[in-house]
Design a protein around this motif. Structure first.
Motif, PDB file in Angstrom:
ATOM      1  N   GLY A 114      17.620  -5.271  -1.105  1.00 36.80           N
ATOM      2  CA  GLY A 114      16.802  -5.665  -2.454  1.00 36.80           C
ATOM      3  C   GLY A 114      17.756  -6.107  -3.578  1.00 36.80           C
ATOM      4  N   ARG A 115      16.822  -6.773  -4.397  1.00 40.98           N
ATOM      5  CA  ARG A 115      17.101  -6.958  -5.796  1.00 40.98           C
ATOM      6  C   ARG A 115      16.181  -6.417  -6.726  1.00 40.98           C
ATOM      7  NH1 ARG A 115      20.789  -7.529  -2.810  1.00 40.98           N
ATOM      8  NH2 ARG A 115      22.258  -9.217  -2.467  1.00 40.98           N
ATOM      9  N   SER A 116      16.570  -5.450  -7.507  1.00 41.82           N
ATOM     10  CA  SER A 116      15.634  -4.758  -8.336  1.00 41.82           C
ATOM     11  C   SER A 116      15.276  -5.569  -9.428  1.00 41.82           C
ATOM     12  CB  SER A 116      15.918  -3.417  -8.782  1.00 41.82           C
ATOM     13  OG  SER A 116      15.043  -2.892  -9.761  1.00 41.82           O
TER      14      SER A 116
ATOM     15  N   ARG B 197      14.115  -9.222  -5.278  1.00 44.11           N
ATOM     16  CA  ARG B 197      13.786  -9.308  -3.871  1.00 44.11           C
ATOM     17  C   ARG B 197      13.365  -7.889  -3.149  1.00 44.11           C
ATOM     18  NH1 ARG B 197      18.955 -10.478  -0.788  1.00 44.11           N
ATOM     19  NH2 ARG B 197      18.794 -12.631  -2.213  1.00 44.11           N
ATOM     20  N   VAL B 198      12.229  -8.025  -2.641  1.00 42.23           N
ATOM     21  CA  VAL B 198      11.559  -6.604  -2.054  1.00 42.23           C
ATOM     22  C   VAL B 198      12.444  -6.166  -0.981  1.00 42.23           C
ATOM     23  CG1 VAL B 198      10.085  -7.654  -0.505  1.00 42.23           C
ATOM     24  CG2 VAL B 198       9.606  -5.462  -1.640  1.00 42.23           C
TER      25      VAL B 198
ATOM     26  N   THR C 253       5.800  -1.211  -7.079  1.00 42.18           N
ATOM     27  CA  THR C 253       4.424  -1.024  -6.281  1.00 42.18           C
ATOM     28  C   THR C 253       4.464   0.381  -5.808  1.00 42.18           C
ATOM     29  OG1 THR C 253       5.160  -1.982  -4.263  1.00 42.18           O
ATOM     30  CG2 THR C 253       3.712  -3.228  -5.920  1.00 42.18           C
ATOM     31  N   SER C 254       5.540   0.767  -5.431  1.00 45.99           N
ATOM     32  CA  SER C 254       5.651   2.327  -5.059  1.00 45.99           C
ATOM     33  C   SER C 254       7.358   2.747  -5.225  1.00 45.99           C
ATOM     34  CB  SER C 254       5.781   2.169  -3.518  1.00 45.99           C
ATOM     35  OG  SER C 254       5.869   3.382  -2.650  1.00 45.99           O
ATOM     36  N   GLU C 255       7.206   4.140  -5.004  1.00 47.19           N
ATOM     37  CA  GLU C 255       8.700   4.674  -5.464  1.00 47.19           C
ATOM     38  C   GLU C 255       9.720   4.352  -4.391  1.00 47.19           C
ATOM     39  OE1 GLU C 255       5.443   7.348  -7.246  1.00 47.19           O
ATOM     40  OE2 GLU C 255       5.701   6.048  -5.352  1.00 47.19           O
ATOM     41  N   ASN C 256       9.320   4.098  -3.309  1.00 45.57           N
ATOM     42  CA  ASN C 256      10.343   3.757  -2.110  1.00 45.57           C
ATOM     43  C   ASN C 256      10.434   2.207  -1.772  1.00 45.57           C
ATOM     44  OD1 ASN C 256       7.761   3.446  -0.723  1.00 45.57           O
ATOM     45  ND2 ASN C 256       8.278   4.973   0.987  1.00 45.57           N
ATOM     46  N   ILE C 257       9.808   1.473  -2.649  1.00 51.57           N
ATOM     47  CA  ILE C 257      10.163  -0.086  -2.482  1.00 51.57           C
ATOM     48  C   ILE C 257      10.909  -0.654  -3.733  1.00 51.57           C
ATOM     49  CG2 ILE C 257       8.906  -2.266  -2.186  1.00 51.57           C
ATOM     50  CD1 ILE C 257       6.551  -0.521  -1.038  1.00 51.57           C
TER      51      ILE C 257
END
Length: 383
Positions: free
Chosen positions: A209-211, A198-199, A244-248
């Protein structure tokens, strides 16, 4: 000297010429036009021997070439199997075309495995010209073996075409030792494991989030632990993608597994365990899908395979080839597809050489003659 060997000695220059012709065509697996050009050369040769040819569409990877020689009514056919694709990119032939110095031939695909096709065709030619063939002979030549038939129907075509075969002879090369032929090989499959999470913004709302990446990391450790080298099983997490990005916080991550196994029973158990790991996530609210992208059956050393080897070994000694050794390897082979369908098969009956998939690839010119003679004598005597 037996009449088959005597005949093939007279054809040796023609064997070398056909080898040069197909080596000097770039035919990487993804180059449908290049593979088709090789198929056209082989098809013309087949037709000159009285074989009926056809091509079966295998999808975006091109086609499978089938050549059939008639034989006695109600007799099961002998199946010859090989591939015309290589691992080398377009332009390789220009850099290092076919060359022969003394007994050493070089060029892209010279060991793996274009000359094996020449060996098979001239074995058929000897049988036809000397009127020694009794059984029908079917030659199956595929164009995407080096890609393990990914995204194609080649696996199913081989399985369909070999049904009812009396026995099979696979024309892959034998490494360095002319006494070596193959009676077993590991199978392989490529499995994609795709984790859905989950983003969320990692600074503003990390709790939402769920990485997928963290979940995949847990799974990779468990998946790698399935390896048992002593049992012939290896699970390699060869590729990973995610984020997609370090902060997502990532909602998707994947790994592609290269799986090797000694038996098809091991393969089935491995796939069940991979799916079980995927079904029991460590990170809550993540899900995982498993997709087997492609597979090649293991070539198991069955009783029928061992009996076929014993017969081949006897013929080899009778015609002066010498005693054979049954060997196996870790690489997958299309011979496994035939053995899994109860068509006993001997592998590695092509040229003798080494250096597959490298610039150092080489093969013995003499083995064009000796291996073709061995195959023709075996078919003539065994029927």
């Amino acid at each position: 000297m037996d009449q088959i060997t005597n005949y093939l000695q007279e054809q040796f220059s023609a064997m070398t010429e056909l080898t040069e012709k197909i080596i000097n065509v770039d035919s990487p697996s993804y180059d449908v036009a290049g593979v088709q050009k090789v198929a056209d050369i082989l098809s013309a040769k087949m037709k000159s021997l009285g074989m009926e040819t056809r091509q079966r569409d295998s999808g975006k990877q091109g086609m499978v070439l089938i050549g059939e020689l008639p034989g006695g009514k109600d007799l099961q056919p002998v199946i010859l199997l090989g591939h015309m694709d290589t691992v080398f990119p377009k332009g390789t032939v220009k850099q290092r075309p076919f060359k022969v110095e003394g007994d050493q031939m070089t060029g892209p695909g010279i060991f793996d495995m274009k000359p094996g096709l020449v060996i098979g065709l001239f074995a058929i030619q000897a049988l036809v010209k000397l009127k020694l063939n009794r059984r029908p002979i079917k030659m199956i030549v595929v164009g995407d073996e080096e890609k393990l038939h990914m995204d194609s129907r080649t696996y199913d075509i081989i399985a369909d075409e070999c049904q009812g075969g009396a026995y099979g002879l696979n024309l892959e090369g034998a490494k360095d030792d002319p006494s070596h032929v193959g009676t077993h090989n590991r199978g392989g499959m490529i499995v994609d494991v795709i984790v859905h999470g989950r983003v969320a913004h990692s600074g503003a709302e990390p709790e939402k989030g769920r990485s997928a990446i963290i979940e995949l990391a847990h799974q990779i450790i468990k998946l790698s632990a399935l390896s048992d080298l002593q049992a012939g099983v290896h699970v390699n997490c060869g590729m990973i993608k995610g984020g997609t990005s370090e902060n997502i916080i990532p909602d998707r991550a994947t790994t592609s597994l290269g799986v090797r196994f000694r038996t098809n029973q091991q393969r089935d158990r491995l796939l069940e365990r991979i799916k079980s790991i995927a079904a029991t996530p460590t990170i809550p609210d993540t899900t995982t899908t498993v997709k087997m992208r492609t597979k090649i059956d293991s070539m198991e050393e069955t009783l029928a395979v061992n009996e076929l080897f014993a017969e081949l070994n006897q013929v080899a000694q009778q015609v002066g080839y010498g005693k054979l050794q049954a060997v196996g390897g870790g690489g997958a082979s299309d011979a496994g597809i035939m053995v899994a369908r109860d068509v006993p098969t001997i592998d590695a009956l092509g040229v003798v050489g080494d250096g597959a998939h490298s610039k150092e690839e080489r093969a013995s010119a003499k083995s064009l003659l000796t291996r073709s003679s061995l195959i023709a004598n075996f078919i003539a005597q065994r029927g």
